[in-house]
Design a protein around this motif. Structure first.
Motif, PDB file in Angstrom:
ATOM      1  N   VAL A 124       0.928  -1.121  -0.088  1.00  0.00           N
ATOM      2  CA  VAL A 124       0.069  -0.019   0.088  1.00  0.00           C
ATOM      3  C   VAL A 124       0.865   1.291   0.016  1.00  0.00           C
ATOM      4  O   VAL A 124       1.540   1.443   0.900  1.00  0.00           O
ATOM      5  CB  VAL A 124      -0.901   0.094   1.252  1.00  0.00           C
ATOM      6  CG1 VAL A 124      -1.536   1.280   1.436  1.00  0.00           C
ATOM      7  CG2 VAL A 124      -1.883  -1.183   1.137  1.00  0.00           C
ATOM      8  N   PHE A 125       0.857   1.810  -1.051  1.00  0.00           N
ATOM      9  CA  PHE A 125       1.692   3.089  -1.289  1.00  0.00           C
ATOM     10  C   PHE A 125       1.245   4.536  -0.842  1.00  0.00           C
ATOM     11  O   PHE A 125       0.025   4.783  -0.789  1.00  0.00           O
ATOM     12  CB  PHE A 125       2.123   3.277  -2.617  1.00  0.00           C
ATOM     13  CG  PHE A 125       2.857   2.075  -3.302  1.00  0.00           C
ATOM     14  CD1 PHE A 125       4.430   2.088  -3.081  1.00  0.00           C
ATOM     15  CD2 PHE A 125       2.446   1.173  -4.150  1.00  0.00           C
ATOM     16  CE1 PHE A 125       5.120   0.736  -3.775  1.00  0.00           C
ATOM     17  CE2 PHE A 125       2.870  -0.015  -4.452  1.00  0.00           C
ATOM     18  CZ  PHE A 125       4.340   0.036  -4.413  1.00  0.00           C
ATOM     19  N   ARG A 126       1.980   4.868   0.138  1.00  0.00           N
ATOM     20  CA  ARG A 126       1.442   6.067   0.965  1.00  0.00           C
ATOM     21  C   ARG A 126       2.432   7.217   0.809  1.00  0.00           C
ATOM     22  O   ARG A 126       3.723   6.897   1.465  1.00  0.00           O
ATOM     23  CB  ARG A 126       1.307   5.800   2.504  1.00  0.00           C
ATOM     24  CG  ARG A 126       0.572   6.793   3.421  1.00  0.00           C
ATOM     25  CD  ARG A 126       0.247   6.468   4.635  1.00  0.00           C
ATOM     26  NE  ARG A 126       1.352   5.946   5.349  1.00  0.00           N
ATOM     27  CZ  ARG A 126       2.340   6.685   6.151  1.00  0.00           C
ATOM     28  NH1 ARG A 126       1.900   7.912   6.378  1.00  0.00           N
ATOM     29  NH2 ARG A 126       3.259   5.784   6.867  1.00  0.00           N
TER      30      ARG A 126
END
Length: 155
Positions: A124-126
């Motif tokens: 999950v890219f934040r």
């Protein structure tokens, strides 16, 4: 060693199933379905005669066979080749002959690569304004040293 069931269809009934050469091996051998002569520097894509269905959360990676790489310069172009869990077509391998002088001759049934099945995570890219500091920082491409030929020569 833990195992996972991978469904397989043999598209060429005469090729062997992928198999591990010795207990504990990470990669199962894949064979070519065709005779091929790969000239120095050339690439060729070959079939393996098998298609697989990986469970969700897994991927398979096609790696070169180290003996072929060392002896004749044969490798996989996009090493490792990635097979996603949703792919159902034939496993095909793009090979390259890195030898500068001699062709590589393959015969139908020759072991050409190995298949490593691994569990994979979805990231999950934040987005953030800054990344934390580390000892390495942004150093890449040889920044950690370890190879004498990369060191500057002192005179």
């Amino acid at each position: 060693m833990p195992s996972v069931e991978v469904l397989l269809t043999r598209l060429d009934p005469d090729v062997p199933l992928p198999s591990y050469a010795t207990p504990g091996d990470a990669g199962a051998d894949l064979v070519t379905t065709t005779d091929e002569t790969i000239e120095p520097g050339e690439r060729v894509t070959v079939g393996t005669g098998v298609a697989i269905a990986l469970p969700d959360g897994y991927a398979a990676f096609v790696h070169p066979r180290s003996g072929l790489a060392a002896r004749v310069g044969l490798s996989v172009v996009n090493t490792p080749g990635t097979i996603d869990s949703g792919y159902r077509g034939e496993i095909r391998i793009c090979l390259i002959n890195h030898d500068q002088r001699k062709p590589v001759v393959l015969r139908r049934g020759d072991r050409i690569a190995q298949l490593v099945v691994q569990r994979v995570e979805h990231a999950v890219f934040r987005e953030v304004d800054e990344l934390g500091d580390t000892a390495r920082g942004a150093g890449g491409y040889g920044s950690t040293g370890g190879h004498a030929v990369l060191s500057p020569v002192e005179g």
